[in-house]
Structures are given as C-alpha cells and as structure tokens.
Design an enzyme around this catalytic site. Structure first.
Site, PDB file in Angstrom:
ATOM      1  N   GLY A 270       0.841  -1.194   0.000  1.00  9.93           N
ATOM      2  CA  GLY A 270       0.000   0.000   0.000  1.00  9.93           C
ATOM      3  C   GLY A 270       0.869   1.234   0.000  1.00  9.93           C
TER       4      GLY A 270
ATOM      5  CB  SER B 262       0.481   4.147  -4.560  1.00 12.46           C
ATOM      6  OG  SER B 262      -0.782   3.668  -4.136  1.00 12.46           O
ATOM      7  CB  SER B 263      -2.007   7.303  -1.790  1.00  5.42           C
ATOM      8  OG  SER B 263      -2.818   6.210  -1.418  1.00  5.42           O
ATOM      9  N   GLY B 264      -1.152   8.224   0.930  1.00  2.00           N
ATOM     10  CA  GLY B 264      -1.420   8.274   2.350  1.00  2.00           C
ATOM     11  C   GLY B 264      -0.239   7.905   3.219  1.00  2.00           C
TER      12      GLY B 264
ATOM     13  CG  ASP C 190      -5.136  -8.954  -5.512  1.00  2.15           C
ATOM     14  OD1 ASP C 190      -5.097  -8.329  -4.434  1.00  2.15           O
ATOM     15  OD2 ASP C 190      -5.873  -9.946  -5.699  1.00  2.15           O
ATOM     16  CB  ALA C 191      -1.096  -6.215  -2.078  1.00  6.20           C
TER      17      ALA C 191
ATOM     18  CE1 TYR D  32     -12.333   4.230  10.920  1.00  2.00           C
ATOM     19  CE2 TYR D  32     -11.404   3.235  12.885  1.00  2.00           C
ATOM     20  CZ  TYR D  32     -11.314   3.541  11.548  1.00  2.00           C
ATOM     21  OH  TYR D  32     -10.209   3.146  10.833  1.00  2.00           O
TER      22      TYR D  32
ATOM     23  CE  LYS E 127      -8.382   0.157  10.517  1.00  6.00           C
ATOM     24  NZ  LYS E 127      -7.300   0.043   9.505  1.00  6.00           N
TER      25      LYS E 127
ATOM     26  CB  VAL F 227      -8.352  14.664   4.380  1.00  8.52           C
ATOM     27  CG1 VAL F 227      -9.350  14.555   3.222  1.00  8.52           C
ATOM     28  CG2 VAL F 227      -8.767  15.794   5.323  1.00  8.52           C
TER      29      VAL F 227
END
Length: 398
Positions: free
Chosen positions: A47, A49-51, A111-112, A236, A245, A276
């Site tokens: 994961g 590529s972002s955040g 697909d990881a 959440y 989680k 965000v």
C-alpha cells in the site's frame, strides 16, 4: 491538455500528474530538512502509493535511513486521453527521485492480496534486492479482497453494530454539510469486513516472507490502525471497521510472539492520527470532527500532516528513544490527537456547529485543500493552466 479537477459530491474523479509530482517532492523536502534517523535499509511497503504508505516510503528513503524500498499497490494507468490515478503517478515520481540519489525503488502494480504477488516480490528480493528485508510496512487500504485460496470475493462494509446511525458529512463539491445514515451491520457484514481489513493478509505476508528466508535477524513489521475520539466511537471503533482493526491488533500480538521467538523480530500496530483520505467523507461525523481537530491542533502548535506524523513515528518511536506504547502493545503516535485538552476543546466547538456556521467554526478550508491535494490539485507552485502532455506521461512507467 489542461486538467481541471472533477469532483462529484465527495468523490474525486481525476488526478493531475504534475501536481502529484510536486506533492511527492514537497514531502521529500520535508523529511530531508527534518530530524534524521538510522533505521531499516531494505523495506517492503504494502500500500505504498498514497497516504501513510507513501509517507512511510518517503521517510524511510529520504529521512535518514536511505532505505532501498519495494512498493506494492493497485493503481490505474493513464493513457493519451485521460490521466491515471494519483497513486500511479506517485509511484513514478517517487521512483524517479529515489533513483536520482542512488536508491533502489521497485514498484509492483497488482493485487497485494494474491499469492502470485507474494511470489513475485519474494523472487525479486532473492534475486535482485540483496536476499532479505529488514522491515515490512503493512498499509493496505481496500474495500475488496479476493481470498487467495478459494477465489471468493469479500467486500468490507462501513456500518455500525446494533442500530442505524445518522450523522453529518461533507459534500466537497457543494461545500455543504449533508446527513448520512448507515444501517446496522449484519453478521455477514462484520465477517466480510474482518476478512478484508483484518490481519489475515498481513499474517499471510509475514508467513510467506519468513518461510522463504527473505527476512533479516531482528526483522520488524508494522501495520497501521486508528482508534479515534469518543464522538466517532459508535460508527468507527465499535462498528464493522473497529472489529477489523481489533482483529489486526490481535494479529500483531500473535506475530510479535512468533517473530520474537524465531528470529528476534517484532510486529506492532501503530495507531495513526485522523487525516483526510479518499474514503473519509463517507464516514458520518468523522469529516466534521476532523475539521475541528485540525483547527484545535493548529492553534496548539501540534498539527501534523501525513508526512510529518509518519516521520515523527519513525524518528521518535520506531528508530528513536521516545516510544509511546499502550497496555495492549500498540504504538501510539496518535497521542497528540487524543490529549485530554485537545479532545475537550474539539467537543466544545463541535456541539455549536450548524450547517450555516461550520466554515467559521472549523478548518473546512484545510479539509478541502487536503482532499484536493490527494489527487494533485491545489498544490503551491504548480501552474494548473499549463498543458499536460498525457501521451508523454503515458510512456512513463512506475
């Protein structure tokens, strides 16, 4: 082509390649100018590529460790007529910047969750990456997972347990507050969400890497989670996402014991702060809470974006001497968000917010800017009136 942002409701429909490049460069410059650390040298980021995944990769490569990195992500390629996803370009620009400094930056797009991807990555580690990794960062964020053994597809569900919940969220396009209602989860919803967002896949990756003998002595692995405030608890932490989680965090305890006993390694969950994301607008209450949080933390001088927060995690805690860990073994860089004075002041403001005054009482401008910047828009120093050669961009490979 001049690329203008396309927003529908709270969904971003396109990305700006040049803006993405500037955003990556800005994050690199931030960590270069910040406190450095001596950490892992060979890193795999799932994961990436972002955040928080991208922020982790940037911090590890440019923030002191000078780490060689492998990134795995699922992104959409552009063509000569329309741009690809923001993550597609983030991978390209990170690789370009890393290689300029003599670092290895390998990207796998796919697909990881699949065994095939695990096999490809392990083969690359053995043959071209020095034979082993020191650190695995698990930062996958997906709503869908295909079971690698059965082929069955599972979809996560953002739902409360027991009762429906209605709460405010943002329509970014209209700059307005809307009410969003989520129905209660079924047992199947709960099970599917754990299957997608729990710790099963993280465990599969760690098992595959250790069984292939491509991890170092003292190998570390880290996964990211979120707990959040009391006001978001029912939707959440006590909802389907919270169940996933909790499964992730329990997986960390099992992995930590297994790795410690076998190779002197460790596995932990790091609880991150609210930021965000592309999905955050679809969580009732959370977007409004986040905008107040930004305002309060900014006034207290402790506000952080994703790169600052992640770099502090590695500098102070993972590879530093300022570890903050709770009684459940979770690393807690979210402690600034969860400070009693911060939460008290957030709630004092939150209770007075209406559809008419939310822009004055919150930092909605920051929320919208962060939302736009996820896809390369509203980045300082970018000429958004300039033509972007999409044919040339389509020739670039991550």
């Amino acid at each position: 082509m001049v690329i203008k942002p396309r927003i529908k409701g709270s969904l971003a429909l396109n990305a700006h390649p040049v803006g993405c490049k500037k955003a990556v460069e800005d994050q690199i410059e931030y960590v270069k100018s910040s406190t450095s650390y001596n950490g892992a040298k060979k890193v795999l980021i799932l994961g990436a590529s972002s955040g928080y995944g991208l922020a982790s990769r940037i911090s590890l490569a440019f923030g002191g460790s000078k780490a060689d990195t492998i990134g795995v992500s699922f992104e959409k390629e552009g063509n000569g007529r329309k741009p690809g996803s923001a993550g597609w370009y983030n991978n390209i620009w990170f690789k370009e910047a890393a290689e300029k400094e003599g670092l290895v930056a390998k990207n796998f797009i796919g697909d990881a969750f699949s065994h095939e991807m695990r096999d490809e990555v392990i083969k690359y580690i053995k043959e071209e990456f020095g034979g082993e990794i020191d650190l695995l960062v698990y930062s996958l964020a997906s709503g869908v997972r295909k079971d690698p053994d059965t082929g069955e597809v599972y979809r996560s569900q953002l739902r409360p347990k027991g009762v429906s919940i209605t709460g405010p969220t943002f329509n970014v396009e209209k700059e307005s507050i809307e009410e969003l209602t989520l129905d209660p989860a079924t047992p199947e919803d709960e099970a599917n969400t754990i299957k997608v967002m729990g710790g099963e896949d993280w465990n599969l990756w760690v098992d595959a890497l250790t069984e292939a003998n491509v991890v170092s002595k003292g190998f570390q692995t880290l996964a990211y989670s979120y707990i959040g405030a009391e006001i978001t608890r029912r939707i959440y932490r006590e909802g389907t996402i919270g169940g996933a989680k909790e499964h992730l965090e329990n997986t960390a305890l099992d992995l930590n014991k297994k790795l410690k006993d076998s190779i002197g390694g460790s596995a932990h969950v790091a609880v991150k702060r609210a930021i965000v994301t592309k999905a955050s607008a679809f969580i009732p209450i959370f977007p409004l809470y986040a905008t107040v949080l930004f305002k309060v933390m900014e006034e207290k001088g402790i506000e952080e974006n994703a790169i600052a927060h992640t770099h502090r995690l590695f500098t102070d805690m993972i590879f530093g001497d300022k570890m903050e860990m709770d009684d459940k073994g979770r690393i807690r860089p979210d402690s600034w968000e969860m400070r009693e004075d911060v939460q008290r002041e957030v709630m004092e403001i939150y209770k007075d917010i209406t559809v008419d005054n939310f822009k004055e009482l919150t930092d909605f401008a920051r929320y919208k800017r962060d939302f736009m910047q996820l896809n390369g828009f509203e980045i300082d120093g970018v000429d958004y009136e300039a033509d972007v050669d999409l044919e040339a961009m389509a020739k670039l490979r991550p």
